[in-house]
Motif scaffolding. Structure first.
Motif, PDB file in Angstrom:
ATOM      1  N   ASN A 132      16.620  -5.507   0.792  1.00  0.00           N
ATOM      2  CA  ASN A 132      16.242  -4.080   0.497  1.00  0.00           C
ATOM      3  C   ASN A 132      14.683  -3.974   0.301  1.00  0.00           C
ATOM      4  O   ASN A 132      13.922  -3.178   0.861  1.00  0.00           O
ATOM      5  N   LEU A 133      14.123  -5.148  -0.173  1.00  0.00           N
ATOM      6  CA  LEU A 133      12.681  -5.174  -0.618  1.00  0.00           C
ATOM      7  C   LEU A 133      11.645  -5.111   1.105  1.00  0.00           C
ATOM      8  O   LEU A 133      10.727  -4.603   1.098  1.00  0.00           O
ATOM      9  N   SER A 134      12.369  -5.878   1.662  1.00  0.00           N
ATOM     10  CA  SER A 134      11.878  -6.062   2.943  1.00  0.00           C
ATOM     11  C   SER A 134      12.096  -5.182   4.048  1.00  0.00           C
ATOM     12  O   SER A 134      11.345  -4.877   5.410  1.00  0.00           O
TER      13      SER A 134
ATOM     14  N   CYS B 248      12.587 -16.280  -0.558  1.00  0.00           N
ATOM     15  CA  CYS B 248      12.293 -14.915   0.071  1.00  0.00           C
ATOM     16  C   CYS B 248      11.910 -13.922  -0.906  1.00  0.00           C
ATOM     17  O   CYS B 248      11.114 -13.024  -0.891  1.00  0.00           O
ATOM     18  N   PHE B 249      12.862 -13.713  -1.955  1.00  0.00           N
ATOM     19  CA  PHE B 249      12.457 -13.041  -3.255  1.00  0.00           C
ATOM     20  C   PHE B 249      11.230 -13.087  -3.902  1.00  0.00           C
ATOM     21  O   PHE B 249      10.421 -12.161  -4.084  1.00  0.00           O
ATOM     22  N   LEU B 250      10.865 -14.375  -4.152  1.00  0.00           N
ATOM     23  CA  LEU B 250       9.549 -14.512  -4.843  1.00  0.00           C
ATOM     24  C   LEU B 250       8.476 -14.223  -3.961  1.00  0.00           C
ATOM     25  O   LEU B 250       7.361 -13.636  -4.388  1.00  0.00           O
ATOM     26  N   LYS B 251       8.538 -14.167  -2.571  1.00  0.00           N
ATOM     27  CA  LYS B 251       7.659 -14.039  -1.830  1.00  0.00           C
ATOM     28  C   LYS B 251       7.154 -12.455  -1.681  1.00  0.00           C
ATOM     29  O   LYS B 251       6.096 -11.898  -1.754  1.00  0.00           O
ATOM     30  N   LEU B 252       8.502 -11.648  -1.730  1.00  0.00           N
ATOM     31  CA  LEU B 252       8.334 -10.391  -1.787  1.00  0.00           C
ATOM     32  C   LEU B 252       8.136  -9.709  -3.026  1.00  0.00           C
ATOM     33  O   LEU B 252       7.634  -8.457  -3.208  1.00  0.00           O
TER      34      LEU B 252
ATOM     35  N   SER C 209       0.738  -1.063  -0.166  1.00  0.00           N
ATOM     36  CA  SER C 209       0.053   0.063  -0.078  1.00  0.00           C
ATOM     37  C   SER C 209       0.886   1.424  -0.224  1.00  0.00           C
ATOM     38  O   SER C 209       2.246   1.283   0.363  1.00  0.00           O
ATOM     39  N   SER C 210       0.217   2.340  -0.560  1.00  0.00           N
ATOM     40  CA  SER C 210       1.108   3.555  -0.532  1.00  0.00           C
ATOM     41  C   SER C 210       1.622   4.144   0.841  1.00  0.00           C
ATOM     42  O   SER C 210       2.713   4.576   1.256  1.00  0.00           O
ATOM     43  N   SER C 211       0.879   3.808   1.790  1.00  0.00           N
ATOM     44  CA  SER C 211       1.068   4.278   3.191  1.00  0.00           C
ATOM     45  C   SER C 211       2.171   3.624   3.768  1.00  0.00           C
ATOM     46  O   SER C 211       3.229   4.235   4.432  1.00  0.00           O
ATOM     47  N   SER C 212       2.098   1.924   3.573  1.00  0.00           N
ATOM     48  CA  SER C 212       3.381   1.096   4.118  1.00  0.00           C
ATOM     49  C   SER C 212       4.823   1.589   3.514  1.00  0.00           C
ATOM     50  O   SER C 212       5.641   1.593   3.951  1.00  0.00           O
ATOM     51  N   PHE C 213       4.491   1.910   1.906  1.00  0.00           N
ATOM     52  CA  PHE C 213       5.726   2.158   1.489  1.00  0.00           C
ATOM     53  C   PHE C 213       6.457   3.588   1.729  1.00  0.00           C
ATOM     54  O   PHE C 213       7.565   3.534   1.766  1.00  0.00           O
ATOM     55  N   SER C 214       5.349   4.631   2.113  1.00  0.00           N
ATOM     56  CA  SER C 214       5.976   5.791   2.575  1.00  0.00           C
ATOM     57  C   SER C 214       6.569   5.844   3.905  1.00  0.00           C
ATOM     58  O   SER C 214       7.663   6.205   4.027  1.00  0.00           O
ATOM     59  N   SER C 215       5.936   4.812   4.797  1.00  0.00           N
ATOM     60  CA  SER C 215       6.730   4.672   6.055  1.00  0.00           C
ATOM     61  C   SER C 215       8.175   3.867   5.772  1.00  0.00           C
ATOM     62  O   SER C 215       8.949   4.075   6.534  1.00  0.00           O
ATOM     63  N   PHE C 216       8.087   2.990   4.655  1.00  0.00           N
ATOM     64  CA  PHE C 216       9.151   2.115   4.266  1.00  0.00           C
ATOM     65  C   PHE C 216      10.296   3.139   3.908  1.00  0.00           C
ATOM     66  O   PHE C 216      11.584   3.121   4.074  1.00  0.00           O
ATOM     67  N   LYS C 217       9.959   4.122   2.991  1.00  0.00           N
ATOM     68  CA  LYS C 217      10.798   4.864   2.446  1.00  0.00           C
ATOM     69  C   LYS C 217      11.450   5.887   3.310  1.00  0.00           C
ATOM     70  O   LYS C 217      12.580   6.399   3.292  1.00  0.00           O
ATOM     71  N   ASN C 218      10.624   6.562   4.444  1.00  0.00           N
ATOM     72  CA  ASN C 218      11.069   7.355   5.454  1.00  0.00           C
ATOM     73  C   ASN C 218      12.209   6.726   6.246  1.00  0.00           C
ATOM     74  O   ASN C 218      13.059   7.488   6.699  1.00  0.00           O
ATOM     75  N   SER C 219      12.298   5.237   6.460  1.00  0.00           N
ATOM     76  CA  SER C 219      13.459   4.947   6.996  1.00  0.00           C
ATOM     77  C   SER C 219      14.753   4.630   6.206  1.00  0.00           C
ATOM     78  O   SER C 219      15.819   4.278   6.766  1.00  0.00           O
TER      79      SER C 219
END
Length: 449
Positions: free
Chosen positions: A93-95, A386-390, A1-11
């Motif tokens: 990086n994805l997780s 892991c990569f396929l799951k992400l 979701s966009s909110s989770s990605f924004s939180s992830f990107k802020n870190s």
């Protein structure tokens, strides 16, 4: 979701050179960082120390199979390993994780974390035991070449040599808190490895012609050639400390990590192929699990090689201890250990490894099983899963094709490796002088096989 990605990107922050690479901002500024060259030395040393010159792993695959198929294995496994190492960091990086354990935990939950922790602990732990056995077997032969040191001398006692090397070298080096501090030690190990390779090549030219090759020495493969893949997977694995070395980079970007991986795996491939060709062409079917067991005890050049071999293994031991300690600390306590806890856990790990290596002196079968049960999932299956799951998309679409194929290959190697290890277990023949050493002119006395 966009909110989770924004939180992830802020870190994380985006690197200007590699827009798709996410870099953790939570770096401890107090920790020193290593250059790409220093990181490459640590990575190469980890690969080489774990298998290329490790006990039982120089000659073990080659003594069972034929040389042409081994060279094919070396190149194929190195390419797959190179890809899976980069895939592992991509998954991190994805997780938004910075360790192998946290990656699996975020992807497959607590059950995956427990399984990965067990595998990630088992591999370096058994490797450290084998290193101690190597040190005891190798350096005792070196010391016996000293005038006045006979078979009954304390320096010819493997238990004493193992304890001495542990107290003086391996334990103090393992106490380092930052893996980048081992960069110079790893460079020394690389220099010693090159010296050993030169010695093996010289003896291939000077000693090899005196030993008649065994029957069918140059046949492409035996029917059970797949058995060697599990052992060679053990020899090439370095995934268990990939995040440690990646995190030690001054600029831990995917582009820089890819370059370090290519350099490290490529260098290890060249060195391993050199050992494989020179070692096997000298002794063919007589190749022992430890290639230095093939050389005669009165061979001064081989004795110097044994000395370099032993020192190189001593310098590799701490790299595996770093990984084992991290796994233990992640499971039982916080990752930021106090100095007291850090020293206590390190002492416990080293003490247990030393105790086991003092009690047992032959781990051929154990290393075979460890290659199939631990190394194969750590290299092929878990990073790809892991990569396929992400990632988005189906398994066999786009960039997901290769990870899906690696999972299938890993399962095949693991199952067949376990079956073959049960049918054709490896023995242990170290400490026995080879028959061709009885006569300096062995060329006319070596019987056919």
């Amino acid at each position: 979701s966009s909110s989770s990605f924004s939180s992830f990107k802020n870190s994380f922050q985006l690197n200007s050179e590699e827009g798709t690479t996410l870099i953790p901002l939570q770096k401890d500024a107090r920790k020193s960082r290593s250059s790409m060259i220093s990181a490459s030395f640590n990575f190469i040393n980890s690969i080489i120390g774990s298998g290329i010159i490790g006990k039982y792993l120089i000659g073990l695959p080659l003594s069972k199979q034929k040389q042409p198929i081994q060279i094919t294995y070396f190149f194929t496994l190195s390419f797959m390993e190179d890809y899976s190492i980069i895939l592992l960091i991509k998954g991190g990086n994805l997780s938004g994780t910075n360790s192998y354990q946290s990656l699996v935990h975020s992807t497959f939950g607590f059950p995956g974390f427990v399984i990965l922790s067990g595998l990630q602990f088992l591999y370096p732990f058994i490797a450290m035991i084998s290193y101690n056995i190597t040190i005891g077997d190798t350096l005792t032969k070196v010391f016996q070449r000293i005038p006045g040191v006979g078979p009954d001398h304390i320096l010819a006692e493997r238990h004493f040599v193992i304890i001495l090397s542990t107290v003086v070298f391996t334990f103090p080096l393992s106490l380092y808190r930052n893996i980048e501090r081992l960069g110079k030690v790893s460079f020394l190990s690389m220099v010693l490895t090159v010296i050993i390779l030169i010695i093996v090549i010289i003896r291939a030219a000077t000693f090899g012609p005196q030993i008649l090759p065994t029957d069918d020495a140059w046949a492409f493969a035996k029917w059970n050639a797949i058995q060697a893949v599990g052992v060679m997977s053990f020899a090439f694995i370095c995934h268990h400390n990939s995040f440690l070395i990646y995190g030690s980079l001054e600029q831990p970007t995917l582009a820089n990590w890819s370059q370090v991986t290519h350099i490290s795996v490529g260098s290890a491939l060249i060195i391993s192929a050199g050992f494989a060709v020179a070692g096997y062409t000298t002794f063919t079917g007589y190749t022992q699990g430890d290639i230095f067991e093939n050389y005669c005890r009165n061979d001064n050049l081989a004795t110097f090689g044994r000395f370099c071999f032993g020192i190189s293994i001593i310098t590799t031991f701490p790299l595996e201890c770093f990984v084992t300690r991290e796994v233990v600390s992640n499971v039982i306590c916080s990752r930021d250990l106090s100095k007291t806890k850090h020293a206590a856990i390190t002492m416990l790990i080293v003490a247990v490894c030393t105790s086991v290596s003092l009690a047992y002196d032959c781990l051929g079968v154990v290393l075979e099983l460890n290659g199939a049960l631990s190394a194969t999932p750590l290299i092929f299956i878990i990073p790809s899963a892991c990569f396929l799951k992400l990632s988005s998309g189906r398994w066999f679409d786009g960039e997901n094709v290769i990870p899906a194929v690696l999972i299938i290959i890993g399962l095949f190697i693991m199952i067949t490796g376990l079956i073959m290890s049960g049918i054709y277990p490896q023995g242990c023949s170290h400490g026995v002088e080879m028959f061709y050493c009885a006569d300096a002119n062995a060329s006319s006395t070596v019987p056919p096989v």
